[in-house]
Design a protein around this motif. Structure first.
Motif, PDB file in Angstrom:
ATOM      1  N   VAL A 124      -3.117  -8.733  40.438  1.00 25.35           N
ATOM      2  CA  VAL A 124      -3.136  -7.294  40.995  1.00 25.35           C
ATOM      3  C   VAL A 124      -1.612  -7.130  42.059  1.00 25.35           C
ATOM      4  O   VAL A 124      -1.680  -8.713  42.403  1.00 25.35           O
ATOM      5  N   ALA A 125      -0.976  -7.012  41.771  1.00 30.49           N
ATOM      6  CA  ALA A 125       0.289  -6.698  43.010  1.00 30.49           C
ATOM      7  C   ALA A 125       0.271  -5.633  43.805  1.00 30.49           C
ATOM      8  O   ALA A 125      -0.578  -4.714  43.491  1.00 30.49           O
ATOM      9  N   ILE A 126       0.007  -5.440  45.417  1.00 33.65           N
ATOM     10  CA  ILE A 126       0.100  -4.979  46.221  1.00 33.65           C
ATOM     11  C   ILE A 126       1.027  -4.648  46.797  1.00 33.65           C
ATOM     12  O   ILE A 126       1.396  -5.444  48.001  1.00 33.65           O
ATOM     13  N   ASP A 127       1.477  -3.637  47.561  1.00 32.24           N
ATOM     14  CA  ASP A 127       2.217  -2.863  47.884  1.00 32.24           C
ATOM     15  C   ASP A 127       1.673  -2.758  49.870  1.00 32.24           C
ATOM     16  O   ASP A 127       0.799  -2.363  50.003  1.00 32.24           O
ATOM     17  N   VAL A 128       1.624  -3.851  51.000  1.00 30.54           N
ATOM     18  CA  VAL A 128       1.192  -4.250  51.968  1.00 30.54           C
ATOM     19  C   VAL A 128       1.472  -2.665  52.835  1.00 30.54           C
ATOM     20  O   VAL A 128       0.944  -2.624  53.438  1.00 30.54           O
ATOM     21  N   VAL A 129       2.607  -2.235  52.674  1.00 32.65           N
ATOM     22  CA  VAL A 129       3.087  -0.735  53.523  1.00 32.65           C
ATOM     23  C   VAL A 129       2.266   0.756  53.236  1.00 32.65           C
ATOM     24  O   VAL A 129       2.196   0.978  53.845  1.00 32.65           O
ATOM     25  N   ASP A 130       2.949   0.907  51.836  1.00 35.79           N
ATOM     26  CA  ASP A 130       2.137   1.983  51.062  1.00 35.79           C
ATOM     27  C   ASP A 130       1.256   2.068  50.245  1.00 35.79           C
ATOM     28  O   ASP A 130       0.027   2.914  50.281  1.00 35.79           O
ATOM     29  N   GLY A 131       0.808   0.576  50.336  1.00 42.20           N
ATOM     30  CA  GLY A 131      -0.727   0.136  49.496  1.00 42.20           C
ATOM     31  C   GLY A 131      -1.299   1.270  47.971  1.00 42.20           C
ATOM     32  O   GLY A 131      -2.176   0.620  47.351  1.00 42.20           O
ATOM     33  N   ARG A 132      -0.261   0.907  47.804  1.00 38.77           N
ATOM     34  CA  ARG A 132       0.006   1.150  45.670  1.00 38.77           C
ATOM     35  C   ARG A 132      -0.458  -0.400  46.008  1.00 38.77           C
ATOM     36  O   ARG A 132      -0.012  -1.366  45.573  1.00 38.77           O
ATOM     37  N   TYR A 133      -0.695   0.181  44.811  1.00 39.05           N
ATOM     38  CA  TYR A 133      -1.303  -1.003  43.553  1.00 39.05           C
ATOM     39  C   TYR A 133      -0.627  -0.801  41.928  1.00 39.05           C
ATOM     40  O   TYR A 133      -1.566  -0.453  41.244  1.00 39.05           O
ATOM     41  N   ALA A 134      -0.828  -2.282  40.715  1.00 33.55           N
ATOM     42  CA  ALA A 134      -0.904  -2.521  39.795  1.00 33.55           C
ATOM     43  C   ALA A 134      -1.674  -3.991  39.678  1.00 33.55           C
ATOM     44  O   ALA A 134      -0.989  -4.646  40.155  1.00 33.55           O
ATOM     45  N   PHE A 135      -1.580  -3.315  38.309  1.00 35.01           N
ATOM     46  CA  PHE A 135      -3.226  -4.367  37.336  1.00 35.01           C
ATOM     47  C   PHE A 135      -1.541  -5.474  36.168  1.00 35.01           C
ATOM     48  O   PHE A 135      -1.066  -4.462  35.909  1.00 35.01           O
ATOM     49  N   ALA A 185       1.960  -7.991  36.776  1.00 37.28           N
ATOM     50  CA  ALA A 185       1.203  -7.035  37.685  1.00 37.28           C
ATOM     51  C   ALA A 185       2.874  -6.702  38.922  1.00 37.28           C
ATOM     52  O   ALA A 185       2.904  -5.419  39.142  1.00 37.28           O
ATOM     53  N   HIS A 186       3.121  -7.235  39.161  1.00 38.24           N
ATOM     54  CA  HIS A 186       4.269  -7.211  39.793  1.00 38.24           C
ATOM     55  C   HIS A 186       5.652  -6.405  39.416  1.00 38.24           C
ATOM     56  O   HIS A 186       6.253  -5.082  39.924  1.00 38.24           O
ATOM     57  N   GLU A 187       5.755  -6.301  38.203  1.00 42.07           N
ATOM     58  CA  GLU A 187       6.741  -5.469  36.643  1.00 42.07           C
ATOM     59  C   GLU A 187       6.608  -4.192  36.895  1.00 42.07           C
ATOM     60  O   GLU A 187       6.726  -2.769  37.187  1.00 42.07           O
ATOM     61  N   ARG A 188       4.967  -3.836  37.119  1.00 43.42           N
ATOM     62  CA  ARG A 188       4.004  -3.129  37.268  1.00 43.42           C
ATOM     63  C   ARG A 188       4.374  -1.825  38.271  1.00 43.42           C
ATOM     64  O   ARG A 188       3.837  -0.417  38.445  1.00 43.42           O
ATOM     65  N   LEU A 189       4.470  -2.955  39.154  1.00 41.83           N
ATOM     66  CA  LEU A 189       4.368  -1.890  40.938  1.00 41.83           C
ATOM     67  C   LEU A 189       5.848  -1.615  41.366  1.00 41.83           C
ATOM     68  O   LEU A 189       5.484  -0.924  41.739  1.00 41.83           O
ATOM     69  N   GLN A 190       6.827  -1.585  40.720  1.00 43.20           N
ATOM     70  CA  GLN A 190       8.059  -1.599  40.635  1.00 43.20           C
ATOM     71  C   GLN A 190       8.065   0.003  40.721  1.00 43.20           C
ATOM     72  O   GLN A 190       7.822   0.692  39.721  1.00 43.20           O
ATOM     73  N   PRO A 191       9.139   0.521  42.054  1.00 41.86           N
ATOM     74  CA  PRO A 191       9.938  -0.107  42.624  1.00 41.86           C
ATOM     75  C   PRO A 191       9.222  -0.725  44.562  1.00 41.86           C
ATOM     76  O   PRO A 191       8.609  -0.084  44.581  1.00 41.86           O
ATOM     77  N   ILE A 192       9.692  -1.344  44.424  1.00 40.97           N
ATOM     78  CA  ILE A 192       9.303  -2.040  45.505  1.00 40.97           C
ATOM     79  C   ILE A 192      10.492  -1.291  46.876  1.00 40.97           C
ATOM     80  O   ILE A 192      11.282  -1.897  47.079  1.00 40.97           O
ATOM     81  N   GLU A 242      12.685  -1.375  50.237  1.00 46.73           N
ATOM     82  CA  GLU A 242      13.090  -2.317  51.129  1.00 46.73           C
ATOM     83  C   GLU A 242      12.819  -2.438  52.600  1.00 46.73           C
ATOM     84  O   GLU A 242      12.390  -1.779  53.114  1.00 46.73           O
ATOM     85  N   GLY A 243      12.138  -3.313  52.630  1.00 45.02           N
ATOM     86  CA  GLY A 243      11.474  -3.494  53.598  1.00 45.02           C
ATOM     87  C   GLY A 243       9.970  -3.301  53.484  1.00 45.02           C
ATOM     88  O   GLY A 243       8.779  -3.771  55.167  1.00 45.02           O
ATOM     89  N   HIS A 244       9.134  -3.417  52.364  1.00 46.59           N
ATOM     90  CA  HIS A 244       8.030  -3.558  52.079  1.00 46.59           C
ATOM     91  C   HIS A 244       7.894  -4.915  51.060  1.00 46.59           C
ATOM     92  O   HIS A 244       8.518  -5.573  51.253  1.00 46.59           O
ATOM     93  N   PHE A 245       6.501  -5.176  51.698  1.00 46.04           N
ATOM     94  CA  PHE A 245       6.018  -6.564  50.668  1.00 46.04           C
ATOM     95  C   PHE A 245       5.132  -6.313  49.848  1.00 46.04           C
ATOM     96  O   PHE A 245       4.546  -5.949  49.789  1.00 46.04           O
ATOM     97  N   GLU A 246       5.207  -7.493  49.313  1.00 50.90           N
ATOM     98  CA  GLU A 246       4.168  -7.561  47.896  1.00 50.90           C
ATOM     99  C   GLU A 246       3.279  -8.427  48.198  1.00 50.90           C
ATOM    100  O   GLU A 246       3.707  -9.933  48.602  1.00 50.90           O
ATOM    101  N   PHE A 247       2.188  -8.481  48.092  1.00 50.54           N
ATOM    102  CA  PHE A 247       0.685  -9.273  47.871  1.00 50.54           C
ATOM    103  C   PHE A 247       0.508  -9.535  46.386  1.00 50.54           C
ATOM    104  O   PHE A 247      -0.006  -8.442  46.055  1.00 50.54           O
ATOM    105  N   GLY A 248      -0.450 -10.357  46.136  1.00 55.49           N
ATOM    106  CA  GLY A 248      -0.919 -11.046  44.812  1.00 55.49           C
ATOM    107  C   GLY A 248      -1.750 -11.446  44.810  1.00 55.49           C
ATOM    108  O   GLY A 248      -1.837 -12.716  45.574  1.00 55.49           O
ATOM    109  N   ARG A 249      -2.229 -11.446  44.137  1.00 53.93           N
ATOM    110  CA  ARG A 249      -3.887 -11.829  43.717  1.00 53.93           C
ATOM    111  C   ARG A 249      -5.158 -12.218  42.485  1.00 53.93           C
ATOM    112  O   ARG A 249      -4.182 -10.893  41.469  1.00 53.93           O
ATOM    113  N   ARG A 250      -5.371 -13.038  42.243  1.00 58.08           N
ATOM    114  CA  ARG A 250      -6.207 -12.815  40.630  1.00 58.08           C
ATOM    115  C   ARG A 250      -7.614 -12.319  40.930  1.00 58.08           C
ATOM    116  O   ARG A 250      -7.878 -11.918  42.076  1.00 58.08           O
TER     117      ARG A 250
END
Length: 94
Positions: free
Chosen positions: A46-57, A64-71, A73-81
């Motif tokens: 899962v990739a999570i935009d920690v600023v707006d809370g959107r996430y994608a698997f 996961a990163h590509e499915r979360l796009q676009p991110i 400017e100024g937002h950060f992405e968190f990823g985990r299994r």
């Protein structure tokens, strides 16, 4: 730390910023990703935009990163299994 933090830009983050991104990512994962989604996507990423809370698997971290796009400017992405330790496939460098 369970997941990995990244930004859409190539700036260097302080340890405090990394800690904040990781804690926000884990908080959003715990609070917003339902138990049903966790079961359904067990073993995936899962990739999570920690600023707006959107996430994608995705099947792997890049998927996961590509499915979360676009991110924005100024937002950060968190990823985990999900449900398993983080393991990047050999063909993907994070």
């Amino acid at each position: 730390m369970e997941g990995k933090a990244s930004s859409t830009t190539s700036r260097t983050l302080t340890p405090e910023q990394r800690d904040w991104i990781a804690s926000e990512g884990e908080r959003i994962f715990s609070e917003r990703v339902s138990e049903e989604e966790k079961r359904q996507h067990h073993g995936q990423y899962v990739a999570i935009d920690v600023v707006d809370g959107r996430y994608a698997f995705g099947a792997d971290p890049l998927d996961a990163h590509e499915r979360l796009q676009p991110i924005p400017e100024g937002h950060f992405e968190f990823g985990r299994r999900i449900g398993l330790p983080f393991r990047a496939p050999r063909s993907i460098r994070l």
